[in-house]
Design a protein around this motif. Structure first.
Motif, PDB file in Angstrom:
ATOM      1  N   GLY A 116       0.808  -1.204   0.000  1.00  0.00           N
ATOM      2  CA  GLY A 116       0.000   0.000   0.000  1.00  0.00           C
ATOM      3  C   GLY A 116       0.846   1.261   0.000  1.00  0.00           C
ATOM      4  O   GLY A 116       0.533   2.237  -0.700  1.00  0.00           O
ATOM      5  N   GLU A 117       1.934   1.250   0.776  1.00  0.00           N
ATOM      6  CA  GLU A 117       2.826   2.418   0.814  1.00  0.00           C
ATOM      7  C   GLU A 117       3.513   2.620  -0.530  1.00  0.00           C
ATOM      8  O   GLU A 117       3.639   3.758  -1.019  1.00  0.00           O
ATOM      9  CB  GLU A 117       3.865   2.236   1.924  1.00  0.00           C
ATOM     10  CG  GLU A 117       3.276   2.313   3.321  1.00  0.00           C
ATOM     11  CD  GLU A 117       4.258   1.909   4.396  1.00  0.00           C
ATOM     12  OE1 GLU A 117       4.004   2.186   5.574  1.00  0.00           O
ATOM     13  OE2 GLU A 117       5.298   1.296   4.043  1.00  0.00           O
ATOM     14  N   GLN A 120       1.236   4.146  -2.957  1.00  0.00           N
ATOM     15  CA  GLN A 120       1.103   5.585  -2.707  1.00  0.00           C
ATOM     16  C   GLN A 120       2.264   6.345  -3.365  1.00  0.00           C
ATOM     17  O   GLN A 120       2.052   7.410  -3.968  1.00  0.00           O
ATOM     18  CB  GLN A 120       1.095   5.859  -1.205  1.00  0.00           C
ATOM     19  CG  GLN A 120      -0.246   5.695  -0.544  1.00  0.00           C
ATOM     20  CD  GLN A 120      -1.206   6.824  -0.921  1.00  0.00           C
ATOM     21  OE1 GLN A 120      -0.800   7.958  -1.122  1.00  0.00           O
ATOM     22  NE2 GLN A 120      -2.484   6.485  -1.019  1.00  0.00           N
ATOM     23  N   GLU A 177      -4.529   9.674   6.258  1.00  0.00           N
ATOM     24  CA  GLU A 177      -3.715   8.681   6.962  1.00  0.00           C
ATOM     25  C   GLU A 177      -2.913   7.817   5.999  1.00  0.00           C
ATOM     26  O   GLU A 177      -1.765   7.451   6.275  1.00  0.00           O
ATOM     27  CB  GLU A 177      -4.618   7.801   7.829  1.00  0.00           C
ATOM     28  CG  GLU A 177      -3.856   6.822   8.701  1.00  0.00           C
ATOM     29  CD  GLU A 177      -4.769   6.062   9.638  1.00  0.00           C
ATOM     30  OE1 GLU A 177      -4.287   5.104  10.272  1.00  0.00           O
ATOM     31  OE2 GLU A 177      -5.964   6.419   9.735  1.00  0.00           O
ATOM     32  N   THR A 178      -3.500   7.509   4.852  1.00  0.00           N
ATOM     33  CA  THR A 178      -2.808   6.666   3.879  1.00  0.00           C
ATOM     34  C   THR A 178      -1.586   7.344   3.279  1.00  0.00           C
ATOM     35  O   THR A 178      -0.716   6.680   2.728  1.00  0.00           O
ATOM     36  CB  THR A 178      -3.760   6.269   2.737  1.00  0.00           C
ATOM     37  OG1 THR A 178      -4.319   7.463   2.163  1.00  0.00           O
ATOM     38  CG2 THR A 178      -4.875   5.369   3.247  1.00  0.00           C
ATOM     39  N   SER A 179      -1.521   8.678   3.360  1.00  0.00           N
ATOM     40  CA  SER A 179      -0.401   9.412   2.769  1.00  0.00           C
ATOM     41  C   SER A 179       0.698   9.743   3.771  1.00  0.00           C
ATOM     42  O   SER A 179       1.771  10.208   3.380  1.00  0.00           O
ATOM     43  CB  SER A 179      -0.907  10.722   2.141  1.00  0.00           C
ATOM     44  OG  SER A 179      -1.843  10.460   1.125  1.00  0.00           O
TER      45      SER A 179
END
Length: 278
Positions: A116-117, A120, A177-179
């Motif tokens: 996931g990172e 991104q 939060e994902t960033s």
């Protein structure tokens, strides 16, 4: 074109994604061990019968791909008398492992980041590259013919990435939060990720050094294949975002918005139609 010839053509196209009968500004790719030359691949495609072309189309469709040919008058950069073959993913078909995300994860991974990172990082870099290739030139994704003017330096992409991360830091707790994982870079991490990202684009045939400036600096130009693929992404994957952008503009102007995708009229268009009616 027999089965052996077809295999050589497909192997070449899977490696380079494009082939050009008489490329302008560069030498044709020579034969490699176990692989035909660009000249031979183009000759096989040029001389193929309708039945052979149909067989090749069916073969590629089985892998979720399609081969499109362009002539000199179709786009700039294709020399008179030449022909440009582009191997594209067919958006109507399931994509094969060739277009999987694994190569992206492998190239961008510096430590033990999650998938996931890494996704991104790729998304941020891809969007920033579009800023350099399209927004900066006031160019739409459909402006394929302007691909030769779309250039940028690696340093420009790096600078945009730094600015993007500073903007995220300024948001503080309001940052998605994902960033937030993007803010944990160390030392030369950003430079390394930018280099890895550009290398991915070059290996995929989407960027190349400008043909008239080869070796004169860290400058990259979009390829015709890259412009065609970006247009396809815009049509088939980003159309909903374009509709949202149109909706935001209409709402800002005080006009309520209806659906604006797939030929449906927005409320703004309906209002204009009513005003023009007798």
């Amino acid at each position: 074109m027999n089965m052996t010839d077809m295999g050589e053509v497909v192997a070449y196209l899977l490696r380079y994604r494009s082939a050009e009968r008489s490329p302008a500004g560069r030498k044709r790719r020579a034969a490699r061990e176990g692989q035909a030359s660009e000249r031979d691949v183009c000759a096989l495609l040029d001389d193929a019968s309708d039945t052979e072309r149909e067989g090749l189309r069916d073969f590629l469709a089985g892998m979720g791909l399609r081969l499109t040919a362009f002539e000199a008058g179709d786009y700039p950069g294709i020399a008179p008398g030449s022909r440009y073959y582009a191997l594209l993913a067919d958006p109507q078909l399931e994509q094969p492992p060739l277009f999987s995300r694994e190569a992206i994860f492998e190239a961008l991974r510096l430590r033990q980041e999650s998938r996931g990172e890494l996704a991104q990082w790729y998304l941020q870099l891809w969007l920033l590259m579009q800023t350099l290739l399209y927004t900066r030139y006031n160019r739409a994704l459909s402006d394929v013919s302007r691909y030769q003017e779309a250039t940028f330096a690696s340093g420009e992409l790096l600078e945009l990435l730094r600015d993007q991360l500073e903007a995220l830091r300024d948001l503080g707790e309001a940052a998605p939060e994902t960033s937030r994982a993007l803010l944990e870079e160390r030392g030369e991490d950003l430079s390394r990720r930018v280099r890895a990202f550009i290398d991915l684009q070059v290996r995929a045939g989407l960027l190349e050094a400008p043909r008239d400036e080869a070796g004169e600096g860290d400058i990259w130009q979009q390829t015709l294949l890259g412009a065609l693929e970006a247009e396809q992404v815009g049509i088939h994957q980003l159309s909903h975002l374009q509709a949202l952008a149109r909706g935001a503009i209409s709402e800002a102007e005080g006009v309520p918005v209806a659906a604006g995708i797939d030929g449906e009229e927005t409320a703004a268009e309906e209002t204009d139609a009513e005003e023009d009616a007798p």
